[in-house]
Scaffold this active site. Structure first.
Site, mmCIF file in Angstrom:
data_model
loop_
_atom_site.group_PDB
_atom_site.id
_atom_site.type_symbol
_atom_site.label_atom_id
_atom_site.label_comp_id
_atom_site.label_asym_id
_atom_site.label_seq_id
_atom_site.Cartn_x
_atom_site.Cartn_y
_atom_site.Cartn_z
ATOM 1 N N GLY A 132 -7.384 -4.108 28.912
ATOM 2 C CA GLY A 132 -6.881 -3.744 27.586
ATOM 3 C C GLY A 132 -8.030 -3.842 26.612
ATOM 4 O O GLY A 132 -9.098 -3.288 26.859
ATOM 5 N N GLU A 133 -7.849 -4.595 25.552
ATOM 6 C CA GLU A 133 -8.891 -4.742 24.539
ATOM 7 C C GLU A 133 -9.102 -6.244 24.317
ATOM 8 O O GLU A 133 -8.213 -6.934 23.809
ATOM 9 C CB GLU A 133 -8.448 -4.027 23.257
ATOM 10 N N SER A 134 -10.296 -6.703 24.706
ATOM 11 C CA SER A 134 -10.500 -8.152 24.772
ATOM 12 C C SER A 134 -10.386 -8.837 23.403
ATOM 13 O O SER A 134 -9.871 -9.954 23.315
ATOM 14 C CB SER A 134 -11.847 -8.468 25.415
ATOM 15 N N CYS A 154 -11.262 -6.315 33.882
ATOM 16 C CA CYS A 154 -11.893 -5.584 32.765
ATOM 17 C C CYS A 154 -11.882 -6.410 31.471
ATOM 18 O O CYS A 154 -12.676 -7.338 31.358
ATOM 19 C CB CYS A 154 -11.250 -4.223 32.594
ATOM 20 N N ARG A 179 -20.171 -6.033 27.103
ATOM 21 C CA ARG A 179 -18.984 -5.204 26.833
ATOM 22 C C ARG A 179 -19.362 -3.728 26.843
ATOM 23 O O ARG A 179 -20.438 -3.360 26.374
ATOM 24 C CB ARG A 179 -18.427 -5.507 25.442
ATOM 25 N N ILE A 201 -13.010 1.683 33.230
ATOM 26 C CA ILE A 201 -12.650 2.296 31.935
ATOM 27 C C ILE A 201 -13.313 1.481 30.828
ATOM 28 O O ILE A 201 -12.912 0.342 30.562
ATOM 29 C CB ILE A 201 -11.118 2.315 31.733
ATOM 30 N N ARG A 202 -14.339 2.056 30.220
ATOM 31 C CA ARG A 202 -15.126 1.301 29.208
ATOM 32 C C ARG A 202 -15.341 -0.144 29.673
ATOM 33 O O ARG A 202 -15.045 -1.110 28.961
ATOM 34 C CB ARG A 202 -14.462 1.365 27.837
ATOM 35 N N HIS A 210 -10.189 -1.880 37.643
ATOM 36 C CA HIS A 210 -8.734 -2.036 37.474
ATOM 37 C C HIS A 210 -7.972 -1.774 38.772
ATOM 38 O O HIS A 210 -7.416 -0.674 38.922
ATOM 39 C CB HIS A 210 -8.222 -1.015 36.449
ATOM 40 N N GLU A 239 -5.166 -2.679 39.490
ATOM 41 C CA GLU A 239 -3.750 -2.500 39.155
ATOM 42 C C GLU A 239 -3.394 -1.032 38.948
ATOM 43 O O GLU A 239 -2.219 -0.683 38.880
ATOM 44 C CB GLU A 239 -3.382 -3.339 37.915
HETATM 45 N N1 GLN Z 1 -13.810 -2.244 26.509
HETATM 46 C C1 GLN Z 1 -12.675 -3.134 26.561
HETATM 47 C C2 GLN Z 1 -13.009 -4.450 25.858
HETATM 48 O O1 GLN Z 1 -14.109 -4.711 25.500
HETATM 49 C C3 GLN Z 1 -12.242 -3.379 27.998
HETATM 50 C C4 GLN Z 1 -11.746 -2.105 28.609
HETATM 51 C C5 GLN Z 1 -10.657 -2.280 29.625
HETATM 52 O O2 GLN Z 1 -10.043 -3.343 29.795
HETATM 53 N N2 GLN Z 1 -10.370 -1.172 30.269
HETATM 54 O O3 GLN Z 1 -12.150 -5.229 25.687
#
Ligand code: GLN
Length: 198
Positions: free
Chosen positions: A46-48, A78, A107, A136-137, A172, A174
């Site tokens: 997700g987004e840390s 991630c 990151r 993913i990113r 990921h 999942e």
């Molecule tokens: N770029 C996201 C972050 O810094 C992590 C990306 C992800 O969980 N797919 O939180």
């Protein structure tokens, strides 16, 4: 074994489904009482920064840190890897992590090359089987402490690491329907760690 998924933001549903497929009846964790009820925890992708901020708002930040210090098995994918890292490069101003893994992650490291990609990688769990990994990113690991075991790498950057009861992947599992990584966490990381403290 009672396994929770931190359910504040990110791909919670996909981790719940993967755990269910592994024969675990997972619990969504949003409150300290739910955290207290689980033996092990998954930090989703997700987004840390968002997950860390929501953890503070929901009164979970310090309790999660305390459980990690007390040896609770945790798997982070991630954003979850970032949240387990002791230090971060390219962090947002003031970004905090739960920490516990003696690693430094960068990151969005692959993000500067390509935002998302998929790759078959060797997961060194003894079988050396290929795992289809979705990034993913994603972060990569730039520094590892002496206790850290590297289980997979892309272009010599570690993307799966472990130390005792803590396990993290940049990718990921999942999202792929292949549950070997979740099984690895349950059978090779969480179960032995919980047996030890019994
Ligand atoms: N770029 C996201 C972050 O810094 C992590 C990306 C992800 O969980 N797919 O939180």
């Amino acid at each position: 074994m009672k396994v929770g998924v931190l359910a504040l933001q990110g791909d919670v549903r996909e981790h719940m489904a993967a755990l269910t497929a592994c024969g675990i009846n997972p619990v969504e964790v949003r409150r300290p009482s739910e955290l207290a009820s689980v033996d092990a925890l998954i930090l989703p992708g997700g987004e840390s920064t968002t997950i860390a901020q929501l953890s503070e708002i929901f009164g979970l930040f310090q309790p999660i840190r305390d459980r990690i210090s007390a040896g609770m098995p945790v798997y982070g994918s991630c954003a979850g890897m970032i949240l387990l890292a002791d230090s971060i490069l390219d962090a947002k101003d003031g970004q905090k992590t739960f920490g516990g893994l003696d690693i430094t992650v960068r990151r969005n490291a692959f993000g500067r090359q390509v935002d998302s990609f998929e790759n078959d990688i060797v997961f060194k769990d003894g079988s050396d089987d290929l795992v289809h990994a979705v990034f993913i990113r994603a972060p990569w690991v730039e520094r590892i402490g002496s206790e850290i075991q590297v289980l997979a790498a892309v272009d010599s950057h570690p993307v799966a690491v472990r130390s005792e009861s803590l396990f993290a992947t940049s990718f990921h599992p999942e999202l792929t329907g292949d549950h070997r990584i979740h099984r690895y966490f349950i059978d090779e990381v969480a179960r032995p760690a919980l047996e030890k403290v019994k």
